[in-house]
Design an enzyme around this catalytic site. Structure first.
Site, PDB file in Angstrom:
ATOM      1  CE1 TYR A 119     -36.900  -2.345  14.567  1.00 17.11           C
ATOM      2  CE2 TYR A 119     -37.997  -3.864  15.958  1.00 17.11           C
ATOM      3  CZ  TYR A 119     -37.086  -3.357  15.140  1.00 17.11           C
ATOM      4  OH  TYR A 119     -35.756  -4.156  15.526  1.00 17.11           O
ATOM      5  NE  ARG A 158     -35.924   2.155  21.184  1.00 16.65           N
ATOM      6  CZ  ARG A 158     -35.578   1.043  21.598  1.00 16.65           C
ATOM      7  NH1 ARG A 158     -34.553   0.495  22.250  1.00 16.65           N
ATOM      8  NH2 ARG A 158     -36.552   0.064  21.322  1.00 16.65           N
ATOM      9  NE  ARG A 175     -38.122   1.505  -6.077  1.00 19.94           N
ATOM     10  CZ  ARG A 175     -37.222   1.687  -6.733  1.00 19.94           C
ATOM     11  NH1 ARG A 175     -37.182   2.135  -7.815  1.00 19.94           N
ATOM     12  NH2 ARG A 175     -35.967   1.549  -6.159  1.00 19.94           N
ATOM     13  CE  LYS A 177     -36.728  -1.626  18.340  1.00 22.97           C
ATOM     14  NZ  LYS A 177     -35.786  -2.629  18.304  1.00 22.97           N
ATOM     15  CD  GLU A 233     -26.712  -2.740  18.602  1.00 27.23           C
ATOM     16  OE1 GLU A 233     -27.422  -2.591  19.442  1.00 27.23           O
ATOM     17  OE2 GLU A 233     -26.731  -2.200  17.504  1.00 27.23           O
TER      18      GLU A 233
HETATM   19  N1  PDD Z   1     -34.804  -5.677  19.382  1.00 24.69           N
HETATM   20  N2  PDD Z   1     -29.921  -3.652  19.595  1.00 24.69           N
HETATM   21  C1  PDD Z   1     -30.645  -4.016  18.751  1.00 24.69           C
HETATM   22  C2  PDD Z   1     -29.816  -3.926  17.294  1.00 24.69           C
HETATM   23  C3  PDD Z   1     -32.137  -4.324  18.806  1.00 24.69           C
HETATM   24  O1  PDD Z   1     -32.796  -4.565  17.734  1.00 24.69           O
HETATM   25  C4  PDD Z   1     -32.732  -4.327  20.032  1.00 24.69           C
HETATM   26  C5  PDD Z   1     -34.067  -4.602  20.191  1.00 24.69           C
HETATM   27  C6  PDD Z   1     -31.956  -3.892  21.077  1.00 24.69           C
HETATM   28  C7  PDD Z   1     -32.436  -3.783  22.584  1.00 24.69           C
HETATM   29  O2  PDD Z   1     -33.515  -2.835  22.732  1.00 24.69           O
HETATM   30  P1  PDD Z   1     -34.478  -2.945  23.966  1.00 24.69           P
HETATM   31  O3  PDD Z   1     -33.958  -3.272  24.864  1.00 24.69           O
HETATM   32  O4  PDD Z   1     -35.136  -1.385  23.850  1.00 24.69           O
HETATM   33  O5  PDD Z   1     -35.505  -3.902  23.226  1.00 24.69           O
HETATM   34  C8  PDD Z   1     -30.606  -3.576  21.016  1.00 24.69           C
HETATM   35  C9  PDD Z   1     -36.093  -5.856  19.498  1.00 24.69           C
HETATM   36  C10 PDD Z   1     -36.599  -6.582  20.500  1.00 24.69           C
HETATM   37  C11 PDD Z   1     -36.556  -6.621  18.118  1.00 24.69           C
HETATM   38  O6  PDD Z   1     -35.910  -6.214  17.079  1.00 24.69           O
HETATM   39  O7  PDD Z   1     -37.312  -7.441  18.460  1.00 24.69           O
END
Ligand code: PDD
Length: 286
Positions: A33, A52, A101, A150, A182
């Site tokens: 996503y 990304r 599945r 992601k 993070e």
């Molecule tokens: N989350 N680290 C993690 C684990 C994240 O899920 C996100 C973003 C970031 C920051 O990435 P970016 O600057 O590209 O948004 C770092 C999004 C916003 C979410 O899950 O809603």
């Protein structure tokens, strides 16, 4: 106004949008996503999010469902149809819905599931939390080992946010081998002796699009940046702390595990970076 969402080529009222029960995103978290913020009706850093997305898909043996320009067009169309001034566009792509599945991937020609929807957040850039700063707790990082992808596998981050809530805090920073990786849905930073410190990139964290922009702006403004691991103790002793993400932009952190950071209010570096980020990213918005 009923929200219009996008599913596999169609713009539909949200109540009519459907995805198969055999969808691998639903059964296996087999999908990726992106969240792109919208300010003044325009997309912030779409090119970064598209790049990304391409990388996440490639790492999982999938491909972009269409050209990035066409994806941008769908984002814009949804923003227009839903009258979003400030908010977000959520995009999810899964490996599709095979007939049954099965752990094994379905044939490469199985159509992917492509879903987009908007979230309207009036006044997103002017959030009260940015004026007071947020409080975080530290928790073990118990996610899988490919956090650079992601994926929609967000159960542990959800659990982390609930742990923070139960502790009376706003969010959690995750710690692995004694070092902060993070935040649950954001990148984590400290400012110590005038230097901005954030975790180096690798498969242990997500390469934030906001992170890349903020570090670029910081360096352009002659601020010192170090990409390296740091501990919770180092963070608690720092002058400032903050997080970045597409939904929070640059957000000051004023306490970690109950210990105030600096004087317990948003620091000058975080406030300045937030201003620069808005200024520059609005200029480049599409
Ligand atoms: N989350 N680290 C993690 C684990 C994240 O899920 C996100 C973003 C970031 C920051 O990435 P970016 O600057 O590209 O948004 C770092 C999004 C916003 C979410 O899950 O809603």
């Amino acid at each position: 106004m009923t929200r219009t969402v996008y599913v596999n080529g169609d713009y539909l009222p949200e109540g009519e949008a459907k995805v198969s029960v055999f969808d691998r995103g639903f059964l296996m978290a087999d999908g990726v996503y992106e969240v792109t913020s919208v300010l003044g009706g325009r997309l912030i850093d779409f090119d970064g999010h598209a790049a990304r997305l391409d990388r996440s898909l490639t790492e999982l043996g999938m491909t972009m469902p269409m050209a990035a320009e066409d994806l941008r067009g769908i984002h814009r169309e949804l923003v227009a149809r839903n009258g979003v001034e400030d908010g977000m566009v959520y995009l999810q792509i899964t490996r599709g819905a095979p007939a049954d599945r099965d752990f094994a991937y379905p044939p490469q020609d199985t159509p992917q599931t492509v879903v987009l929807f908007t979230q309207n957040k009036p006044g997103l850039a002017d959030s009260p939390a940015a004026r007071t700063g947020i409080r975080v707790i530290s928790i073990d990082d118990r996610r899988w080992g490919r956090r650079d992808i992601k994926t929609v596998q967000l159960l542990y981050p959800s659990m982390g946010k609930m742990m923070a809530k139960a502790a009376g805090a706003d969010d959690a920073w995750m710690v692995e081998d004694g070092h902060v990786t993070e935040g649950t849905s954001n990148n984590a930073y400290i400012v110590a002796g005038g230097t901005i410190v954030t975790r180096d990139l690798g498969d242990h964290i997500l390469s934030g699009i906001t992170r890349a922009a903020v570090l670029r702006f910081a360096r352009e403004a002659q601020m010192k940046v170090e990409e390296r691991a740091f501990t919770i103790a180092e963070a608690q002793a720092a002058d400032e702390a903050f997080i970045t993400s597409a939904s929070t932009f640059v957000m000051p952190v004023v306490a970690i595990d109950g210990a105030p950071i600096g004087d317990g209010t948003p620091g000058p570096v975080a406030r300045r970076l937030r201003e620069i980020y808005f200024e520059e990213s609005r200029k480049a918005a599409s």
